[in-house]
Design a protein around this motif. Structure first.
Motif, short mmCIF file in Angstrom:
data_model
loop_
_atom_site.label_atom_id
_atom_site.label_comp_id
_atom_site.label_asym_id
_atom_site.label_seq_id
_atom_site.Cartn_x
_atom_site.Cartn_y
_atom_site.Cartn_z
N PRO A 26 35.79 38.14 39.37
CA PRO A 26 37.20 38.16 38.99
C PRO A 26 38.01 37.14 39.81
N ARG A 72 37.46 35.30 34.73
CA ARG A 72 36.19 35.40 35.44
C ARG A 72 35.70 34.00 35.76
N ILE A 88 40.30 38.46 31.47
CA ILE A 88 39.98 39.88 31.63
C ILE A 88 41.15 40.67 31.04
#
Length: 302
Positions: free
Chosen positions: A31, A49, A62
């Motif tokens: 992340p 990501r 995300i």
């Protein structure tokens, strides 16, 4: 602010945030959070990501992440998704306040980071010294690091309105000089004496001047000059930085300088861009801007 002063893209951050980076290391799927608080009414956040060194520069957003901002321990609100890889929160940070960012992703460790919103550095311009390529200023506070740049608006029909920020089309001037006694010389590149058409004499720096924080300022302040190839639509930007933003900017700039070398071994360097995201990578930081137009005496506040 709407315009971008950062020289490094998110892509650069993704591929450089891991220590001892090598071609076999798989950094995919980590992340990546990028959120820089500004002295503005709307704050933005990106969460994606990471990708591998050999991947194409296409980032996976995300979407199911929940990002919440806290001030001095109290919840403000959650960032709302408004477009692909763009979340916003209508909020104006308070100078000196401590902020915490919490990003929750289902079935993954919570990402957290902290920063402090800096107060604007107290700076005034000398209205008596109005030389074309030289502007004089006095700095009265130095609690936080300061990044200085010159932006020039494009287009002959534009007029710089008092209080208005630079536009997205504003161009970051490549060369800037100063005789400020505290200037960091890490990005010095020659001298303005190389410009025979302009009567300038200070050392020349690439894109920015970095003035480190100081424990105290002399009585009466620090008087200094900023040299640049100013145009009629030029704006001097004084960006007061949080400690996190300062480290991010300097490490990013040093990484860029290092990779400009012709030596192919620099491709495998192990320099690291500063990141303060716990359980992830990226940056959570803050800055506050103050603007001076080329011909204005009074500072322009956002």
């Amino acid at each position: 602010m709407r315009f971008k002063l950062l020289l490094l893209s998110v892509a650069f951050l993704l591929n450089a945030c891991v220590e001892n980076l090598n071609m076999d290391l798989d950094v995919r799927g980590i992340p990546v959070v990028n959120c820089i608080l500004k002295n503005d009414t709307v704050q933005t956040l990106s969460i994606t990501r990471s990708i591998g060194l050999k991947d194409k520069y296409i980032y996976e957003e995300i979407e199911n992440a929940r990002a919440t901002l806290y001030v001095n321990g109290y919840k403000i609100d959650t960032f709302k998704r408004v477009a692909y890889d763009l979340r916003q929160l209508k909020y104006t940070p308070s100078p000196g306040a401590s902020y915490r960012l919490v990003v929750e992703i289902p079935s993954e460790p919570t990402l957290t980071a902290r920063t402090t919103m800096p107060a604007n550095t107290y700076i005034f311009r000398d209205s008596k010294e109005l030389k074309h390529y030289i502007k004089y200023f006095t700095q009265y506070t130095a609690q936080y690091p300061l990044w200085i740049s010159v932006l020039t608006e494009s287009g002959v029909d534009k007029v710089l309105q008092p209080g208005a920020p630079p536009s997205e089309e504003a161009i970051l001037e490549r060369a800037i000089g100063t005789d400020h006694p505290w200037v960091d010389q890490f990005n010095q590149n020659g001298s303005f004496t190389e410009y025979p058409s302009a009567p300038l004499a200070t050392p020349k720096y690439d894109y920015y001047l970095r003035i480190p924080a100081q424990p105290e300022v002399p009585k009466g302040g620090v008087y200094f000059r900023i040299e640049a190839l100013y145009g009629e639509l030029s704006i001097v930007v004084f960006r007061t930085a949080s400690e996190e933003y300062d480290k991010y900017m300097k490490s990013s700039f040093e990484k860029m300088q290092f990779n400009k070398e012709d030596d192919f071994t620099t491709w495998f360097d192990e320099m690291r861009i500063f990141s303060n995201i716990e359980n992830g990578i990226g940056i959570f930081a803050a800055y506050s801007d103050k603007y001076f137009t080329r011909n204005e005496w009074l500072p322009l506040f956002r």
